[in-house]
Design a protein around this motif. Structure first.
Motif, PDB file in Angstrom:
ATOM      1  N   ALA A 262       0.826  -1.208   0.000  1.00  0.00           N
ATOM      2  CA  ALA A 262       0.000   0.000   0.000  1.00  0.00           C
ATOM      3  C   ALA A 262       0.858   1.254   0.000  1.00  0.00           C
ATOM      4  CB  ALA A 262      -0.927  -0.003   1.212  1.00  0.00           C
ATOM      5  N   ALA A 263       2.014   1.175   0.676  1.00  0.00           N
ATOM      6  CA  ALA A 263       2.893   2.335   0.742  1.00  0.00           C
ATOM      7  C   ALA A 263       3.529   2.661  -0.594  1.00  0.00           C
ATOM      8  CB  ALA A 263       3.979   2.094   1.797  1.00  0.00           C
ATOM      9  N   GLN A 264       3.571   1.669  -1.495  1.00  0.00           N
ATOM     10  CA  GLN A 264       4.232   1.862  -2.790  1.00  0.00           C
ATOM     11  C   GLN A 264       3.261   1.848  -3.970  1.00  0.00           C
ATOM     12  OE1 GLN A 264       7.253   2.641  -2.458  1.00  0.00           O
ATOM     13  NE2 GLN A 264       7.546   1.941  -0.362  1.00  0.00           N
ATOM     14  N   TYR A 265       1.986   1.598  -3.684  1.00  0.00           N
ATOM     15  CA  TYR A 265       1.005   1.387  -4.759  1.00  0.00           C
ATOM     16  C   TYR A 265       0.886   2.587  -5.694  1.00  0.00           C
ATOM     17  CZ  TYR A 265      -3.505   0.760  -7.028  1.00  0.00           C
ATOM     18  OH  TYR A 265      -4.509   0.673  -7.958  1.00  0.00           O
ATOM     19  N   ASP A 266       0.769   3.784  -5.144  1.00  0.00           N
ATOM     20  CA  ASP A 266       0.586   4.972  -5.994  1.00  0.00           C
ATOM     21  C   ASP A 266       1.782   5.199  -6.915  1.00  0.00           C
ATOM     22  OD1 ASP A 266      -1.879   5.429  -4.914  1.00  0.00           O
ATOM     23  OD2 ASP A 266      -1.210   6.972  -3.507  1.00  0.00           O
ATOM     24  N   ALA A 267       2.992   4.999  -6.385  1.00  0.00           N
ATOM     25  CA  ALA A 267       4.195   5.191  -7.203  1.00  0.00           C
ATOM     26  C   ALA A 267       4.243   4.182  -8.340  1.00  0.00           C
ATOM     27  CB  ALA A 267       5.438   5.068  -6.329  1.00  0.00           C
ATOM     28  N   TRP A 268       3.908   2.930  -8.032  1.00  0.00           N
ATOM     29  CA  TRP A 268       3.880   1.890  -9.073  1.00  0.00           C
ATOM     30  C   TRP A 268       2.843   2.227 -10.141  1.00  0.00           C
ATOM     31  CZ3 TRP A 268       6.131  -3.117  -9.725  1.00  0.00           C
ATOM     32  CH2 TRP A 268       5.529  -3.898 -10.714  1.00  0.00           C
ATOM     33  N   SER A 269       1.615   2.540  -9.703  1.00  0.00           N
ATOM     34  CA  SER A 269       0.540   2.810 -10.654  1.00  0.00           C
ATOM     35  C   SER A 269       0.866   4.000 -11.549  1.00  0.00           C
ATOM     36  CB  SER A 269      -0.775   3.070  -9.902  1.00  0.00           C
ATOM     37  OG  SER A 269      -1.191   1.912  -9.215  1.00  0.00           O
ATOM     38  N   SER A 270       1.488   5.008 -10.972  1.00  0.00           N
ATOM     39  CA  SER A 270       1.889   6.169 -11.754  1.00  0.00           C
ATOM     40  C   SER A 270       2.893   5.777 -12.828  1.00  0.00           C
ATOM     41  CB  SER A 270       2.489   7.227 -10.829  1.00  0.00           C
ATOM     42  OG  SER A 270       2.941   8.337 -11.572  1.00  0.00           O
ATOM     43  N   ARG A 271       3.838   4.905 -12.483  1.00  0.00           N
ATOM     44  CA  ARG A 271       4.835   4.461 -13.448  1.00  0.00           C
ATOM     45  C   ARG A 271       4.183   3.677 -14.592  1.00  0.00           C
ATOM     46  NH1 ARG A 271       9.158   6.483 -14.873  1.00  0.00           N
ATOM     47  NH2 ARG A 271       9.951   6.565 -12.743  1.00  0.00           N
ATOM     48  N   VAL A 272       3.219   2.815 -14.251  1.00  0.00           N
ATOM     49  CA  VAL A 272       2.531   2.042 -15.291  1.00  0.00           C
ATOM     50  C   VAL A 272       1.772   2.971 -16.231  1.00  0.00           C
ATOM     51  CG1 VAL A 272       0.754   0.298 -15.749  1.00  0.00           C
ATOM     52  CG2 VAL A 272       2.337  -0.021 -13.842  1.00  0.00           C
ATOM     53  N   ARG A 273       1.090   3.963 -15.673  1.00  0.00           N
ATOM     54  CA  ARG A 273       0.368   4.933 -16.517  1.00  0.00           C
ATOM     55  C   ARG A 273       1.322   5.659 -17.452  1.00  0.00           C
ATOM     56  NH1 ARG A 273      -2.460   5.917 -11.707  1.00  0.00           N
ATOM     57  NH2 ARG A 273      -1.199   7.772 -11.274  1.00  0.00           N
ATOM     58  N   GLU A 274       2.464   6.074 -16.933  1.00  0.00           N
ATOM     59  CA  GLU A 274       3.455   6.761 -17.768  1.00  0.00           C
ATOM     60  C   GLU A 274       3.908   5.876 -18.922  1.00  0.00           C
ATOM     61  OE1 GLU A 274       6.660   7.973 -15.282  1.00  0.00           O
ATOM     62  OE2 GLU A 274       5.447   9.364 -14.108  1.00  0.00           O
ATOM     63  N   ASP A 275       4.102   4.597 -18.643  1.00  0.00           N
ATOM     64  CA  ASP A 275       4.551   3.686 -19.692  1.00  0.00           C
ATOM     65  C   ASP A 275       3.465   3.437 -20.736  1.00  0.00           C
ATOM     66  OD1 ASP A 275       7.229   3.212 -18.854  1.00  0.00           O
ATOM     67  OD2 ASP A 275       6.497   1.906 -17.267  1.00  0.00           O
ATOM     68  N   ILE A 276       2.214   3.379 -20.297  1.00  0.00           N
ATOM     69  CA  ILE A 276       1.118   3.213 -21.253  1.00  0.00           C
ATOM     70  C   ILE A 276       1.027   4.439 -22.160  1.00  0.00           C
ATOM     71  CG2 ILE A 276      -1.391   3.042 -21.504  1.00  0.00           C
ATOM     72  CD1 ILE A 276      -1.436   1.363 -18.953  1.00  0.00           C
ATOM     73  N   VAL A 277       1.128   5.616 -21.570  1.00  0.00           N
ATOM     74  CA  VAL A 277       1.098   6.858 -22.360  1.00  0.00           C
ATOM     75  C   VAL A 277       2.241   6.869 -23.369  1.00  0.00           C
ATOM     76  CG1 VAL A 277       1.427   9.354 -22.258  1.00  0.00           C
ATOM     77  CG2 VAL A 277      -0.099   8.234 -20.623  1.00  0.00           C
ATOM     78  N   ALA A 278       3.445   6.539 -22.916  1.00  0.00           N
ATOM     79  CA  ALA A 278       4.607   6.533 -23.812  1.00  0.00           C
ATOM     80  C   ALA A 278       4.419   5.544 -24.950  1.00  0.00           C
ATOM     81  CB  ALA A 278       5.868   6.194 -23.023  1.00  0.00           C
ATOM     82  N   THR A 279       3.807   4.398 -24.660  1.00  0.00           N
ATOM     83  CA  THR A 279       3.604   3.382 -25.698  1.00  0.00           C
ATOM     84  C   THR A 279       2.564   3.844 -26.710  1.00  0.00           C
ATOM     85  OG1 THR A 279       4.146   1.676 -24.064  1.00  0.00           O
ATOM     86  CG2 THR A 279       3.135   0.940 -26.111  1.00  0.00           C
ATOM     87  N   TYR A 280       1.515   4.500 -26.246  1.00  0.00           N
ATOM     88  CA  TYR A 280       0.535   5.060 -27.185  1.00  0.00           C
ATOM     89  C   TYR A 280       1.189   6.103 -28.094  1.00  0.00           C
ATOM     90  CZ  TYR A 280      -3.912   3.008 -25.655  1.00  0.00           C
ATOM     91  OH  TYR A 280      -4.943   2.151 -25.402  1.00  0.00           O
ATOM     92  N   VAL A 281       2.110   6.898 -27.554  1.00  0.00           N
ATOM     93  CA  VAL A 281       2.828   7.864 -28.383  1.00  0.00           C
ATOM     94  C   VAL A 281       3.691   7.132 -29.411  1.00  0.00           C
ATOM     95  CG1 VAL A 281       4.566   9.697 -28.389  1.00  0.00           C
ATOM     96  CG2 VAL A 281       2.792   9.669 -26.625  1.00  0.00           C
ATOM     97  N   ASP A 282       4.320   6.032 -29.000  1.00  0.00           N
ATOM     98  CA  ASP A 282       5.065   5.200 -29.949  1.00  0.00           C
ATOM     99  C   ASP A 282       4.175   4.759 -31.106  1.00  0.00           C
ATOM    100  OD1 ASP A 282       7.315   5.269 -28.300  1.00  0.00           O
ATOM    101  OD2 ASP A 282       6.809   3.397 -27.289  1.00  0.00           O
ATOM    102  N   ILE A 283       2.983   4.285 -30.752  1.00  0.00           N
ATOM    103  CA  ILE A 283       2.034   3.801 -31.768  1.00  0.00           C
ATOM    104  C   ILE A 283       1.654   4.941 -32.711  1.00  0.00           C
ATOM    105  CG2 ILE A 283      -0.311   2.916 -32.119  1.00  0.00           C
ATOM    106  CD1 ILE A 283       0.034   1.430 -29.411  1.00  0.00           C
ATOM    107  N   ALA A 284       1.371   6.099 -32.136  1.00  0.00           N
ATOM    108  CA  ALA A 284       1.012   7.258 -32.963  1.00  0.00           C
ATOM    109  C   ALA A 284       2.135   7.618 -33.923  1.00  0.00           C
ATOM    110  CB  ALA A 284       0.681   8.446 -32.060  1.00  0.00           C
ATOM    111  N   ASP A 285       3.368   7.575 -33.438  1.00  0.00           N
ATOM    112  CA  ASP A 285       4.507   7.901 -34.297  1.00  0.00           C
ATOM    113  C   ASP A 285       4.638   6.925 -35.461  1.00  0.00           C
ATOM    114  OD1 ASP A 285       5.524  10.228 -33.166  1.00  0.00           O
ATOM    115  OD2 ASP A 285       6.675   9.155 -31.653  1.00  0.00           O
ATOM    116  N   LEU A 286       4.400   5.651 -35.199  1.00  0.00           N
ATOM    117  CA  LEU A 286       4.513   4.651 -36.271  1.00  0.00           C
ATOM    118  C   LEU A 286       3.413   4.831 -37.310  1.00  0.00           C
ATOM    119  CD1 LEU A 286       5.557   1.418 -34.346  1.00  0.00           C
ATOM    120  CD2 LEU A 286       6.960   2.848 -35.830  1.00  0.00           C
ATOM    121  N   TYR A 287       2.194   5.088 -36.851  1.00  0.00           N
ATOM    122  CA  TYR A 287       1.112   5.365 -37.804  1.00  0.00           C
ATOM    123  C   TYR A 287       1.427   6.624 -38.615  1.00  0.00           C
ATOM    124  CZ  TYR A 287      -2.365   1.911 -36.243  1.00  0.00           C
ATOM    125  OH  TYR A 287      -3.047   0.757 -35.991  1.00  0.00           O
TER     126      TYR A 287
END
Length: 342
Positions: A262-287
């Motif tokens: 619980a003490a680390q949950y927010d930091a982990w979730s934030s990192r996952v969101r950042e990676d999802i956003v970055a991957t969507y940008v990757d996809i946009a760049d390829l298209y």
């Protein structure tokens, strides 16, 4: 064209007066609005708890590159080929890579529209870019900051797949992969104490899926010459990241609010969101690279649904809309707080 320029200039003026943050060269971030800028110094109306509380003066030498770029961008016509090219070069040499891409695209489009004859200058800057990005990535590796290195190297492989620098970048990505993965989840590795299971133990299934998602993304970015296949792999990576989040949520529910996790949950979730956003940008760049602009726009909008203020996603959307010639709709002000590719 004149009307479009006028609309953009009006937008520039209003945004120049409404910066929420000013980043300084020493790393400090000042909350406030730039109310005066004479090209050598700025006056900032400081904001504390939502209210204006006094002003501060800063010379340009005291400002961080991303802030200087923003200020200069707001004074440069979007169809000023030379001006935008100079901005792109400044941003490139100072590590503000997303902004460099935006000004480069503006310069290129304006050069074509106005037949300004600056093709050689544009080509020189484009040819120089991979080496500059690779140099920044190597500095990050030397400084033991694998996350930033990963971001730089990934974009290099994606945007310049035929360059010699991309070949070297792909090799470096494989070398730093373990350290990069460890850095991404370091918050979960820490043990605050007070429960029977450590955060690391509780999050093990999520971490395994998270690492799998990064491996998929890394593989895709190393194979961008086959853009269609790379896009599919990146879409798979998004789903794997989402799966990692679900596993984390499940573990959190099981462990409870007083657990180490619980003490680390927010930091982990934030990192996952950042990676999802970055991957969507990757996809946009390829298209975007294969001129599938509607799909590119759809992908970057998915990123902005998760993080509406993400600098790279906003810049990528601007680049797509420039290409779609929706100039009266695409205007975007580069975020002052951006520190380079995500």
């Amino acid at each position: 064209m004149r009307c479009v320029v006028l609309l953009t200039v009006i937008g520039c003026v209003s945004i120049a007066r409404g910066q929420a943050e000013v980043h300084l060269a020493n790393g400090a971030v000042m909350k406030g609005n730039v109310v005066e800028d004479d090209g050598a110094k700025v006056k900032v109306a400081l904001i504390v708890d939502g209210d204006t509380r006094g002003t501060a003066l800063y010379t340009y030498d005291q400002l961080a590159p991303q802030t200087i770029y923003r200020l200069r961008f707001n004074k440069t016509e979007p169809d000023d080929v030379k001006g935008q090219l100079e901005l792109a070069a400044y941003a490139l040499d100072n590590g503000v890579f997303v902004s460099a891409r935006l000004s480069f695209d503006l310069a290129k489009k304006a050069n074509e529209t106005k037949k300004a004859g600056m093709e050689q200058d544009i080509e020189k800057l484009y040819a120089r870019a991979p080496g500059v990005v690779l140099g920044y990535a190597k500095k990050e590796i030397e400084a033991k900051r694998p996350l930033m290195a990963d971001q730089y190297l990934s974009r290099l492989c994606e945007l310049f797949p035929d360059s010699a620098e991309a070949v070297e970048a792909a090799k470096l990505l494989e070398e730093i992969a373990p350290n990069s993965s460890s850095s991404r989840v370091e918050s979960v590795e820490k043990k605050p104490g007070g429960s029977s299971r450590t955060a690391k133990e509780a999050a093990a299934p999520a971490k395994k899926q998270y690492d799998k998602a990064h491996a998929t993304r890394r593989k895709a970015l190393g194979e961008t010459k086959n853009s269609t296949q790379a896009t599919r792999q990146l879409e798979a990576a998004v789903e794997e990241f989402r799966s990692a989040q679900k596993l984390l949520d499940s573990a959190m529910k099981k462990e409870g609010a007083d657990s180490d996790l619980a003490a680390q949950y927010d930091a982990w979730s934030s990192r996952v969101r950042e990676d999802i956003v970055a991957t969507y940008v990757d996809i946009a760049d390829l298209y975007f690279a294969r001129q599938s602009n509607q799909n590119a726009l759809k992908a970057v909008n998915e990123a902005l649904l998760i993080d509406k203020d993400n600098s790279e996603a906003l810049a990528t959307r601007a680049r797509i809309q420039i290409a779609m010639s929706q100039s009266n709709k695409w205007f975007w002000a580069p975020q002052v707080g951006h520190h380079g590719p995500r």
